[in-house]
Design a protein around this motif. Sequence first.
Motif, short mmCIF file in Angstrom:
data_model
loop_
_atom_site.label_atom_id
_atom_site.label_comp_id
_atom_site.label_asym_id
_atom_site.label_seq_id
_atom_site.Cartn_x
_atom_site.Cartn_y
_atom_site.Cartn_z
N UNK A 130 0.82 -1.22 0.00
CA UNK A 130 0.00 0.00 0.00
C UNK A 130 0.85 1.27 0.00
N UNK A 131 2.16 1.12 0.01
CA UNK A 131 3.02 2.30 0.05
C UNK A 131 2.92 3.09 -1.25
N UNK A 152 18.68 2.33 -9.01
CA UNK A 152 17.66 3.37 -8.86
C UNK A 152 16.41 2.90 -8.11
N UNK A 153 16.52 1.79 -7.38
CA UNK A 153 15.36 1.17 -6.73
C UNK A 153 15.52 1.18 -5.22
N UNK A 154 14.39 1.35 -4.51
CA UNK A 154 14.31 1.14 -3.07
C UNK A 154 13.70 -0.24 -2.86
N UNK A 163 8.92 -5.65 -1.33
CA UNK A 163 8.42 -4.62 -2.25
C UNK A 163 9.61 -3.89 -2.86
N UNK A 164 9.49 -3.54 -4.12
CA UNK A 164 10.46 -2.68 -4.79
C UNK A 164 9.75 -1.38 -5.16
N UNK A 165 10.30 -0.25 -4.72
CA UNK A 165 9.71 1.06 -4.98
C UNK A 165 10.54 1.76 -6.05
N UNK A 166 9.86 2.17 -7.12
CA UNK A 166 10.55 2.78 -8.26
C UNK A 166 9.97 4.16 -8.53
N UNK A 167 10.69 5.19 -8.11
CA UNK A 167 10.25 6.55 -8.42
C UNK A 167 11.43 7.45 -8.75
N UNK A 168 12.65 6.91 -8.67
CA UNK A 168 13.84 7.71 -8.94
C UNK A 168 14.50 7.28 -10.24
#
Length: 308
Positions: A15-16, A258-260, A272-277
């Motif tokens: 949900x992030x 480039x991933x969190x 989870x892998x967060x991709x915004x950068x």
Amino acid sequence: MGLTPQSISRDNVNDLRSFGAVRFGWISRLCWSPGGDMLAIAGGDGIALYVDGFGGAPTIRLRAHSAPVKDIAFSPNGEGLASCGADATIKLYALARKDAAVEATLTGHSGSVEALAFSPNGELLASGGADASIRLWSIAAGEQVAALTGHADELKSVAFAADGRALFSAGRDGAILRWDIEPGFKSEVLGVHGDWIRRIALEPASRWLAAAGRDGRIHLVPLAAGFESRSWRAHAGGVDALAFSPDGILLASGGRDNVIRLWDLASGRELRALRSHSHPVLALAFNPTGAMLAAGAGDNRVTLWAAS
């Protein structure tokens, strides 16, 4: 600062989402105040402080260094801030003042000062430098009380144990050292890795030390009995940033891909892998409440993540 009352957990990582971003030139470090009401961003353009809000212009701008700021740390009581820079100095600021003025400048390193950490009681400040030394400073006296040598190359990260009885350090030589904070400052080598360590982070209860390797691996070093060392490949091109959630259940990492990535510490499973950068993720910091994760990257953006 609070965007949601939920703590980031295994159950809500999907949900992030990002709740906005701010721009700041060449980001080196992020740090939350102990109360979670202030986010500090450090980098090539000094320090930006966001107080009780995120977005737009910072509440306070600090430009006390004559070169890029490499690291920042809040004092445990939240009343002070320390910064270090490529100008070989350490600055201490009084946050009780509206202008967060510099109270003291500490000098002793012969090159860039790369890393900072306050002891849990706030009496000592540890610094690590490009001169391969660690310096311990008395905050009350504003002077150096010890110089520790044991690394063969530039220091990149230092961290105190939760009980303040030990200091951990790592850097370009790939070594992770533990120092006893007592007369003599005896050191112990916890591990030597094939590539340099860019960052270390301590699990809040000091059961684990996580190390970010330029080889793309995360190394987990046990600091308590009953645990075994673990290591896994996490980011292509190298790991730059690490942060434990306040409850010690999650580990966030950022790297040259480039991933969190969010990891379950117990199983080592990626959640989870967060991709915004669009550039390497260089800095990560969980809010002390565990409800937000701040990330800074080479695209000169800081993003704030929370569960929607």
